[in-house]
Design an enzyme around this catalytic site. Sequence first.
Site, short mmCIF file in Angstrom:
data_model
loop_
_atom_site.label_atom_id
_atom_site.label_comp_id
_atom_site.label_asym_id
_atom_site.label_seq_id
_atom_site.Cartn_x
_atom_site.Cartn_y
_atom_site.Cartn_z
N CYS A 13 25.18 49.65 54.63
CA CYS A 13 24.51 50.31 53.51
C CYS A 13 23.47 49.37 52.91
O CYS A 13 23.79 48.23 52.57
CB CYS A 13 25.53 50.73 52.46
SG CYS A 13 24.78 51.53 51.02
N ASN A 20 25.78 55.66 66.09
CA ASN A 20 25.44 56.49 64.95
C ASN A 20 23.93 56.38 64.72
O ASN A 20 23.32 55.40 65.10
CB ASN A 20 26.23 56.00 63.72
CG ASN A 20 25.80 56.62 62.41
OD1 ASN A 20 25.54 55.93 61.43
ND2 ASN A 20 25.71 57.93 62.37
N GLY A 32 26.15 62.23 61.05
CA GLY A 32 26.13 62.20 59.60
C GLY A 32 25.47 63.44 59.04
O GLY A 32 26.08 64.50 58.92
#
Length: 330
Positions: free
Chosen positions: A95, A206, A228
């Site tokens: 993040c 991802n 996601g």
Amino acid sequence: MAPYDHKFAVAPMIDWTDRHCRYFHRQLTGRALLYTEMIVADAAIHGDRERLLGFDQSEHPVALQLGGSDPEKLARAAEIGAGFGYDEINLNVGCPSDRVQSGTFGACLMKTPDVVAAGVAAMKARVSVPVTVKCRIGVDEQDIEPALDALADAAWSAGADALWVHARKAWLQGLSPKENREIPPLDYDRVYRLKQANPDRFIGINGGILCLDEARRHLERVDGVMLGRAAYQNPEVLAGVDALVDGGEPQPVDHSALIEAMAAYAQRHIEDGGRLSHVTRHMIGLFHGFDGARRYRQILSSQATKPGADPDVLREAFAAVDLSTRRSAA
């Protein structure tokens, strides 16, 4: 401990993958691994644990993602999470928000593999469930070849059970969190190279994966695939996950049963003091391609947020959808 073998996961997404979202997603797939939003270790230790960590038992398998860099705090938070029954504890090393930068965790940890190793080792010492890491391929001006290798080696040396890699760099200065999910170019080949060099380690991929056909192609090269935004914005894609994981043909969604299951869940939430919109906000993306989908969205957006709204609003919205028509694939 059984080998880590989650072929498909729904990514942790702040403000999106809360307990209501996960319950909804679980109605569409029994096999996907579901992740919480990132929970900062301090919040898990000192905050309202039931509000932050509570979940419905039907959500299994479900993983708790933690943010932090202090090994003892991460270990304590992991222990608390395991006590709640989570099936996995994941460390956020990806993040890029201002919040994590001020706390020197999240994607910042790509620069300090030794800190990642210390955190993973501390958590492994305190819990029996798998401990995993979700990272980027690098940050800022890092060379992604040595940077990702160093992070992966540190995580595995500390006992990490899996590494989920968002196949983009994160830029800690100059790009917003949203831009960091879209602007840095995807480099799936870098993740494939990591897997080639580590055939006996679980590596999931991802970033920018839009559909299950793309997921299948990635699974030819890596062990797991994580969706996601694509899964959140068009949740019906999740109805094909079980067939992807187990083989066979995808089963059609029983939309009536799905709506009734969510209406019953929403009613329980309302009786516990919650609001209908807490649940239905995650369901806006249903019915892409069906006639009436726009009206469905309008009803939920305008009516579910009103004080006193009850599950009949969801039923009214569903009644606007013509299930006999689909203008485009979901």
